[in-house]
Design an enzyme around this catalytic site. Structure first.
Site, PDB file in Angstrom:
ATOM      1  N   TYR A 154       0.841  -1.206   0.000  1.00  0.00           N
ATOM      2  CA  TYR A 154       0.000   0.000   0.000  1.00  0.00           C
ATOM      3  C   TYR A 154       0.879   1.260   0.000  1.00  0.00           C
ATOM      4  O   TYR A 154       0.501   2.300  -0.533  1.00  0.00           O
ATOM      5  CB  TYR A 154      -0.963  -0.031   1.196  1.00  0.00           C
ATOM      6  CG  TYR A 154      -2.205   0.814   0.991  1.00  0.00           C
ATOM      7  CD1 TYR A 154      -3.063   0.592  -0.089  1.00  0.00           C
ATOM      8  CD2 TYR A 154      -2.532   1.839   1.873  1.00  0.00           C
ATOM      9  CE1 TYR A 154      -4.199   1.370  -0.284  1.00  0.00           C
ATOM     10  CE2 TYR A 154      -3.662   2.614   1.692  1.00  0.00           C
ATOM     11  CZ  TYR A 154      -4.493   2.370   0.609  1.00  0.00           C
ATOM     12  OH  TYR A 154      -5.606   3.143   0.427  1.00  0.00           O
ATOM     13  N   LYS A 161      -3.161   8.323   2.972  1.00  0.00           N
ATOM     14  CA  LYS A 161      -4.396   8.143   3.761  1.00  0.00           C
ATOM     15  C   LYS A 161      -4.221   8.675   5.187  1.00  0.00           C
ATOM     16  O   LYS A 161      -5.169   9.219   5.773  1.00  0.00           O
ATOM     17  CB  LYS A 161      -4.813   6.661   3.784  1.00  0.00           C
ATOM     18  CG  LYS A 161      -5.304   6.131   2.440  1.00  0.00           C
ATOM     19  CD  LYS A 161      -6.440   6.934   1.847  1.00  0.00           C
ATOM     20  CE  LYS A 161      -7.077   6.271   0.645  1.00  0.00           C
ATOM     21  NZ  LYS A 161      -7.979   7.181  -0.095  1.00  0.00           N
TER      22      LYS A 161
HETATM   23  P1  NAD Z   1     -12.334   3.881  -8.232  1.00  0.00           P
HETATM   24  O1  NAD Z   1     -11.213   3.605  -9.178  1.00  0.00           O
HETATM   25  O2  NAD Z   1     -13.694   3.506  -8.664  1.00  0.00           O
HETATM   26  O3  NAD Z   1     -12.327   5.424  -7.791  1.00  0.00           O
HETATM   27  C1  NAD Z   1     -11.178   6.214  -7.758  1.00  0.00           C
HETATM   28  C2  NAD Z   1     -11.558   7.497  -8.467  1.00  0.00           C
HETATM   29  O4  NAD Z   1     -10.522   8.487  -8.378  1.00  0.00           O
HETATM   30  C3  NAD Z   1     -11.836   7.289  -9.958  1.00  0.00           C
HETATM   31  O5  NAD Z   1     -13.157   7.690 -10.251  1.00  0.00           O
HETATM   32  C4  NAD Z   1     -10.849   8.203 -10.640  1.00  0.00           C
HETATM   33  O6  NAD Z   1     -11.342   8.784 -11.846  1.00  0.00           O
HETATM   34  C5  NAD Z   1     -10.638   9.256  -9.554  1.00  0.00           C
HETATM   35  N1  NAD Z   1      -9.450  10.066  -9.802  1.00  0.00           N
HETATM   36  C6  NAD Z   1      -8.160   9.660  -9.880  1.00  0.00           C
HETATM   37  N2  NAD Z   1      -7.373  10.714 -10.185  1.00  0.00           N
HETATM   38  C7  NAD Z   1      -8.196  11.797 -10.268  1.00  0.00           C
HETATM   39  C8  NAD Z   1      -7.981  13.182 -10.542  1.00  0.00           C
HETATM   40  N3  NAD Z   1      -6.751  13.677 -10.808  1.00  0.00           N
HETATM   41  N4  NAD Z   1      -9.049  14.032 -10.544  1.00  0.00           N
HETATM   42  C9  NAD Z   1     -10.290  13.560 -10.279  1.00  0.00           C
HETATM   43  N5  NAD Z   1     -10.561  12.261 -10.020  1.00  0.00           N
HETATM   44  C10 NAD Z   1      -9.519  11.403 -10.013  1.00  0.00           C
HETATM   45  O7  NAD Z   1     -11.931   3.106  -6.881  1.00  0.00           O
HETATM   46  P2  NAD Z   1     -12.521   3.122  -5.385  1.00  0.00           P
HETATM   47  O8  NAD Z   1     -11.842   1.970  -4.735  1.00  0.00           O
HETATM   48  O9  NAD Z   1     -13.997   3.202  -5.388  1.00  0.00           O
HETATM   49  O10 NAD Z   1     -11.864   4.440  -4.771  1.00  0.00           O
HETATM   50  C11 NAD Z   1     -12.603   5.481  -4.149  1.00  0.00           C
HETATM   51  C12 NAD Z   1     -11.915   5.895  -2.860  1.00  0.00           C
HETATM   52  O11 NAD Z   1     -12.039   4.841  -1.918  1.00  0.00           O
HETATM   53  C13 NAD Z   1     -10.414   6.180  -2.985  1.00  0.00           C
HETATM   54  O12 NAD Z   1     -10.077   7.278  -2.165  1.00  0.00           O
HETATM   55  C14 NAD Z   1      -9.806   4.906  -2.429  1.00  0.00           C
HETATM   56  O13 NAD Z   1      -8.496   5.090  -1.930  1.00  0.00           O
HETATM   57  C15 NAD Z   1     -10.787   4.633  -1.312  1.00  0.00           C
HETATM   58  N6  NAD Z   1     -10.756   3.278  -0.732  1.00  0.00           N
HETATM   59  C16 NAD Z   1     -10.778   2.177  -1.553  1.00  0.00           C
HETATM   60  C17 NAD Z   1     -10.755   0.906  -0.978  1.00  0.00           C
HETATM   61  C18 NAD Z   1     -10.791  -0.322  -1.854  1.00  0.00           C
HETATM   62  O14 NAD Z   1     -10.387  -1.386  -1.388  1.00  0.00           O
HETATM   63  N7  NAD Z   1     -11.284  -0.228  -3.073  1.00  0.00           N
HETATM   64  C19 NAD Z   1     -10.734   0.751   0.423  1.00  0.00           C
HETATM   65  C20 NAD Z   1     -10.728   1.899   1.228  1.00  0.00           C
HETATM   66  C21 NAD Z   1     -10.738   3.159   0.627  1.00  0.00           C
END
Ligand code: NAD
Length: 271
Positions: A154, A161
């Site tokens: 990570y 984070k």
């Molecule tokens: P996802 O890929 O669907 O979403 C990530 C989003 O970030 C995408 O829509 C992407 O277009 C956007 N993004 C990236 N660079 C960007 C920029 N420069 N400007 C605007 N948008 C931008 O994946 P997700 O897992 O749903 O992620 C959403 C959030 O949840 C993130 O912050 C991620 O770290 C967090 N998260 C994910 C998990 C997991 O296991 N999937 C767990 C905990 C937290």
């Protein structure tokens, strides 16, 4: 209809696996009007049909590193809605090549870019949204346990984070007097476009499901339910909080006995 009449800006929808999409749908089902910009032209063709399903507005490109696009989004929201009640920050990015191996090998360029996209964007979005939150509001960010403890692969995203969770506390402190609440949901791992960039994600998901007290992985319904609560007036006294929606993983200090026995047996066999 916990969010009846509320206007919520949802960032971070890339496709129908996105946590932001699950939250957008849940908010819409509960009476909210949704603004749903997308972060990159590559995802537009997936985001537009989803936005149509829930009648979302402001379906326009908004890369958080592009000030003109940020200005255009908030100008449009101010002009057409004149008001906001909630913002979901669901944005993260880092160079895939550095989400594997050692954190010690993180480059300066990727460190800065990861922090800018994944952390500063929360500060920028919140500052821009605050003047529109004239009746108070709720900002919700998505984080992960790798910001509290080191998690293999990570790496710099974990450091981002930590900064995101700290930003939540500082923003909550700044904006509380305006009745704007700022919280994070620390979601358990789930397969999405973003998470598939983290090395060894499939193995982590398998193991995680065996390790949590609930003996399963978090679902999109789990995370959207928590977001619904945080956007609604039910959480009116909650701010500056990191709320874990991870089937209890963070509350444990050792792998369960079943796994311990399997691991010890394997270690004995390998001797
Ligand atoms: P996802 O890929 O669907 O979403 C990530 C989003 O970030 C995408 O829509 C992407 O277009 C956007 N993004 C990236 N660079 C960007 C920029 N420069 N400007 C605007 N948008 C931008 O994946 P997700 O897992 O749903 O992620 C959403 C959030 O949840 C993130 O912050 C991620 O770290 C967090 N998260 C994910 C998990 C997991 O296991 N999937 C767990 C905990 C937290």
């Amino acid at each position: 209809m916990l969010l009846k009449g509320k206007k919520i800006l949802i960032t971070g929808v890339a496709n129908d696996w996105s946590m932001a999409w699950a939250i957008a749908q849940r908010a819409h089902e509960n009476g909210a009007e949704i603004a749903m910009p997308y972060g990159h032209p590559n995802v537009e063709k997936r985001v537009r049909p989803l936005a149509e399903k829930i009648g979302a507005k402001f379906v326009q490109e908004c890369n958080v590193q592009n000030d003109e696009q940020m200005d255009a989004l908030f100008d449009a929201i101010k002009r057409e809605w004149g008001h906001l009640d909630g913002v979901l920050h669901a944005i993260a990015f880092s160079d895939k090549n550095e989400l594997t191996g050692r954190y010690a090998d993180t480059t300066r360029e990727n460190f800065k870019n990861t922090m800018d996209i994944s952390v500063y964007s929360l500060v920028d979005l919140t500052r821009r949204a605050a003047p529109l939150m004239t009746d108070g509001g709720s900002v919700v960010a998505l984080t992960y346990y790798g910001g509290e403890k080191s998690v293999p692969n990570y790496n710099v995203m974990g450091v981002a984070k930590s900064a995101l969770e700290s930003s939540v506390r500082y923003l909550a402190s700044d904006l509380g007097r305006d009745k704007i609440r700022v919280n994070a949901i620390s979601a358990g791992p789930i397969l999405t476009l973003a998470s598939s960039a983290v090395g060894g994600m499939k193995g982590l998901l398998r193991l995680n499901a065996e390790q949590t007290p609930l003996r399963r992985n978090m679902t999109l319904a789990d995370v959207s339910g928590a977001a619904l609560y945080l956007f609604s007036d039910l959480s009116s006294g909650v701010t500056g909080e990191t709320h874990h929606v991870d089937c209890g993983y963070n509350s444990t200090g050792m792998i369960p006995n079943e796994l311990k026995e399997i691991l010890l047996k394997k270690l004995d066999e390998d001797k």
